[in-house]
Structures are given as structure tokens and as C-alpha cells.
Write a protein that holds these residues in place. Structure first.
Motif, short mmCIF file in Angstrom:
data_model
loop_
_atom_site.label_atom_id
_atom_site.label_comp_id
_atom_site.label_asym_id
_atom_site.label_seq_id
_atom_site.Cartn_x
_atom_site.Cartn_y
_atom_site.Cartn_z
N THR A 88 4.40 -5.68 19.35
CA THR A 88 4.87 -4.69 18.38
C THR A 88 4.54 -5.09 16.94
OG1 THR A 88 7.07 -5.73 18.31
CG2 THR A 88 6.73 -3.91 19.86
N LEU A 89 3.99 -6.29 16.75
CA LEU A 89 3.59 -6.66 15.39
C LEU A 89 2.50 -5.72 14.86
CD1 LEU A 89 0.59 -8.29 15.29
CD2 LEU A 89 1.97 -10.11 16.28
N ILE A 90 1.75 -5.08 15.76
CA ILE A 90 0.75 -4.10 15.32
C ILE A 90 1.44 -2.96 14.57
CG2 ILE A 90 -0.98 -2.44 16.10
CD1 ILE A 90 -1.45 -4.26 18.53
N LEU A 91 2.56 -2.50 15.13
CA LEU A 91 3.32 -1.44 14.47
C LEU A 91 3.94 -1.93 13.17
CD1 LEU A 91 5.11 -0.04 17.65
CD2 LEU A 91 3.34 1.14 16.33
N SER A 92 4.56 -3.12 13.22
CA SER A 92 5.23 -3.64 12.03
C SER A 92 4.24 -3.92 10.90
CB SER A 92 5.99 -4.93 12.37
OG SER A 92 7.06 -4.67 13.26
N PHE A 93 3.10 -4.50 11.22
CA PHE A 93 2.14 -4.84 10.17
C PHE A 93 1.44 -3.59 9.64
CE2 PHE A 93 1.41 -9.58 11.41
CZ PHE A 93 2.76 -9.82 11.14
N THR A 94 1.25 -2.59 10.50
CA THR A 94 0.70 -1.33 10.00
C THR A 94 1.68 -0.67 9.04
OG1 THR A 94 -0.55 -0.99 12.05
CG2 THR A 94 -0.18 0.93 10.65
N ALA A 95 2.95 -0.69 9.40
CA ALA A 95 3.98 -0.15 8.50
C ALA A 95 4.03 -0.93 7.20
CB ALA A 95 5.34 -0.17 9.19
N ARG A 144 1.54 -2.50 5.75
CA ARG A 144 0.37 -2.12 4.96
C ARG A 144 0.60 -0.78 4.25
NH1 ARG A 144 -4.58 -0.83 8.53
NH2 ARG A 144 -3.36 1.08 8.76
N GLU A 145 1.20 0.16 4.98
CA GLU A 145 1.47 1.47 4.37
C GLU A 145 2.52 1.39 3.29
OE1 GLU A 145 0.43 4.16 8.35
OE2 GLU A 145 2.47 3.44 8.00
N GLY A 199 12.86 -4.20 -7.58
CA GLY A 199 11.90 -3.16 -7.90
C GLY A 199 10.95 -2.97 -6.73
N PRO A 200 10.51 -1.74 -6.47
CA PRO A 200 9.67 -1.47 -5.30
C PRO A 200 8.41 -2.31 -5.22
CG PRO A 200 10.47 0.58 -6.23
CD PRO A 200 10.86 -0.50 -7.19
N GLN A 201 7.78 -2.59 -6.35
CA GLN A 201 6.49 -3.28 -6.31
C GLN A 201 6.59 -4.75 -5.93
OE1 GLN A 201 3.52 -1.87 -6.32
NE2 GLN A 201 4.67 0.05 -6.37
N ILE A 202 7.74 -5.34 -6.16
CA ILE A 202 7.98 -6.72 -5.70
C ILE A 202 8.63 -6.69 -4.32
CG2 ILE A 202 9.24 -8.86 -6.12
CD1 ILE A 202 8.94 -8.35 -9.10
N ALA A 203 9.61 -5.80 -4.15
CA ALA A 203 10.36 -5.75 -2.89
C ALA A 203 9.48 -5.42 -1.70
CB ALA A 203 11.49 -4.74 -3.02
N LYS A 204 8.39 -4.69 -1.92
CA LYS A 204 7.55 -4.27 -0.78
C LYS A 204 7.03 -5.46 0.03
CE LYS A 204 3.33 -3.90 -3.60
NZ LYS A 204 2.36 -2.95 -4.18
N TRP A 205 6.87 -6.61 -0.63
CA TRP A 205 6.40 -7.79 0.09
C TRP A 205 7.49 -8.37 0.98
CZ3 TRP A 205 1.38 -8.18 0.07
CH2 TRP A 205 0.67 -7.64 -1.02
#
Length: 324
Positions: free
Chosen positions: A272-279, A281-282, A234-240
Motif C-alpha cells: 500500500t506504500l504505492i497509494l501512500s506515496f502517490t498521495a 506526491r499529490e 503552514g501547508p508548504q512545510i507541513a506537506k512533508w
């Protein structure tokens, strides 16, 4: 199970839009995503160069060309099997061109039969090239090639359908690690720890690109019984899971630099972790809102490619010593 095709987006391919057959077939391979294979090959070449191997540009070019052909074949076969299962036709929340397939079958540009034949022809074309490269470099490349082609086929095709079993991310990570290792092997003629050390962080980011693309496709995949990780959790668990994969990638990179398996300057790829972690968060904020995911998907593509290019550049040109 077959589903009626959803209304196409204006940007999607349409019948008659490609009078040149060669252009049509090229675009059916989803060429925008082939960059991740180009970058994987560059990492492999950089590993071989760093270890003192003399780069044979003939075999290097053939390796790159046929790695791209293999990736194109996997993309087309994925379209074919997603059409057969009904997953792409049921996908009304797709974000074209990032998710939902190429839409060539659903929009009537190519038939399913034409697509399947094209995809398997591309994979078949790789076999003689791989045998020639193995003759040049060594029998170990046959093992890498068979493993890579098998994973690419099994990713979508029955009876294994690894993606539908929640194993798609693992398959993608192993497949792109094989590209790095295989490219290095062609130049080196033997196996080495270096391409494994360099390739894992990149391969995990490629897997994360697959993973985030599953969120807009969730409803269509679920309707067709395509049980990806996002459907299973499910999206709400998978997002992590996206954040976890990113953390594993950058942790691996830092660990390899720390133990001197990679040069110190390779740590630059961690920027590039700045890009990955921003993504991440979104995605965590909008996992159940497919219309909001275009930005994090683009950021994930950028993070993956830039990460790999920085790895390749530092491996090829950094002066801090490591053992081959």
C-alpha cells in the motif's frame, strides 16, 4: 469565537432530508470513517488468533460494536467542539464529506446542544460495555479503555484540545493502537508484544488520514484559533510531514518483519506504500490548493484500510512461524 456558516454544498445534509430520526443520528456520526475502527479490531482479533487464543465470538462482536460506538462518539464530540470554536463554520474550503465536519450543526439539521448531548451519550454507553468486557477478559482492559476514552475526549474538548495544540496526530495514533491492543486483550486475557508490533504501522496511517484532512481545513482552523500541525507549520512545510509519517509506518512494518516480530507474509501490507506515496506526491504538489486534494485524501483512506486488512489477513492465515 463564532462564525457565520458558509453556504452549504448540495451534497451536504439539509433540514428535512432525514425524516427518520435514527438515520439522521447515524449519519451524524460520519459512518464512512468508522471503517478504520472495524479494521483495527480485525487486526487485534488476528493477533489473538495467531497466538493460539480461542476466539470468543460473543466478546469479539461486543468489542467491535462498542469500539465503533466510541469512535462515533468521538466524531460527534469533535463536531460539537468545532462548532463551539467556530472552526467548521469558518471553513469555506472544506471537501465534504472528507473535511469540515458532518455539517449537521452548520446546516441546521441538529443544534449544537443536541449534538453535544448525543456525542457524550455515545461515550457514556461504552462504559458499562467496557466494564463487562473487562470482567470477562481482565482488569488490564480497564486501563486500555480509560486511556482510549480519555484520548478521544481530549482530542477535541477543552481544556486539553490536543488537536489545537498540534498533538492530534499523536492522539489518533495512540487511540487506534489502543483499539488493536484492546481487541487482542479481550481474547487473550493478557498483554502481548504482537498487537503492538502489528498495530503501529496501521495507527500511523490512520494518523496520516487525519493529517491530510487538515490541509483543506487550514484557513477555517486558523481563523478559529485551532492550531493544528498544518496551521502551526503552514501547508508548504507541513506537506512533508505526510511523507514522513508514511515512511515511519512502512519502516516500522518492514523492521517488525525483519526481526520476526511479524510473519514474513505481513510484508504484503507494504504494497500500500504505492497509494501512500502517490498521495504524498499529490499533496506536495497541491498543498495550498484545497480543491485538488480530494484524490490524495481518497488514496489515503484506501491505503489505510487496505494496509490494515492485509495485516489482519496475513496474521490470521500466514504459516511462517513467530513467537506469540
Amino acid at each position: 469565537m463564532r462564525h457565520r456558516a458558509a453556504v452549504s454544498h448540495p451534497a451536504e445534509p439539509a433540514p428535512g432530508a432525514f425524516p427518520n430520526r435514527a438515520v439522521l443520528l447515524f449519519l451524524a456520526t460520519r459512518p464512512a470513517f468508522l471503517s478504520v475502527t472495524l479494521v483495527a479490531c480485525l487486526i487485534g482479533l488476528a493477533c489473538a488468533h495467531r497466538s493460539g487464543a480461542s476466539i470468543d465470538w460473543t466478546t469479539a462482536v461486543f468489542t467491535l460494536l462498542f469500539a465503533l460506538v466510541a469512535h462515533a462518539g468521538v466524531n460527534v464530540i469533535n463536531d460539537y467542539h468545532d462548532a463551539e470554536s467556530g472552526a467548521d463554520a469558518a471553513n469555506t474550503k472544506r471537501l465534504f464529506p472528507f473535511t469540515g465536519g458532518s455539517r449537521f450543526i452548520q446546516n441546521g439539521v441538529l443544534s449544537a446542544a443536541e449534538t453535544g448531548l448525543f456525542g457524550y451519550a455515545l461515550l457514556a454507553a461504552v462504559v458499562p460495555a467496557g466494564l463487562w468486557l473487562a470482567w470477562q477478559a481482565g482488569a488490564g482492559l480497564i486501563v486500555i479503555g480509560i486511556a482510549g476514552l480519555f484520548v478521544g475526549w481530549a482530542y477535541s474538548a477543552p481544556p486539553l484540545k490536543l488537536m489545537s495544540r498540534g498533538l492530534g496526530e499523536l492522539a489518533i495514533a495512540l487511540g487506534w493502537l489502543a483499539v488493536v491492543v484492546g481487541t487482542d486483550y479481550v481474547q487473550r486475557g493478557s498483554f502481548s508484544v504482537l498487537p503492538f508490533a502489528a498495530g503501529v504501522s496501521y495507527a500511523l496511517l490512520v494518523a496520516n488520514l487525519l493529517f491530510i484532512n487538515q490541509f483543506p481545513d487550514h484557513d477555517g482552523d486558523a481563523a478559529a484559533g485551532k492550531l493544528t500541525l498544518v496551521v502551526r507549520l503552514g501547508p508548504q512545510i507541513a506537506k512533508w510531514g505526510y511523507l514522513l509519517i508514511a515512511i515511519l509506518s512502512y519502516t516500522w512494518l518492514v523492521a517488525m518483519v525483519t526481526i520476526h516480530a511479524l510473519p514474513q507474509y505481513a510484508a504484503a501490507a507494504a504494497m500500500t506504500l504505492i497509494l501512500s506515496f502517490t498521495a504524498a506526491r499529490e499533496l506536495i504538489a497541491d498543498a495550498s490548493a484545497p480543491d485538488e486534494l480530494a484524490a490524495p485524501i481518497k488514496r489515503t483512506i484506501l491505503a489505510t484500510n487496505v494496509h490494515g486488512l492485509l495485516l489482519a489477513a496475513t496474521l490470521a492465515f500466514a504459516q511462517s512461524g513467530i513467537s506469540a
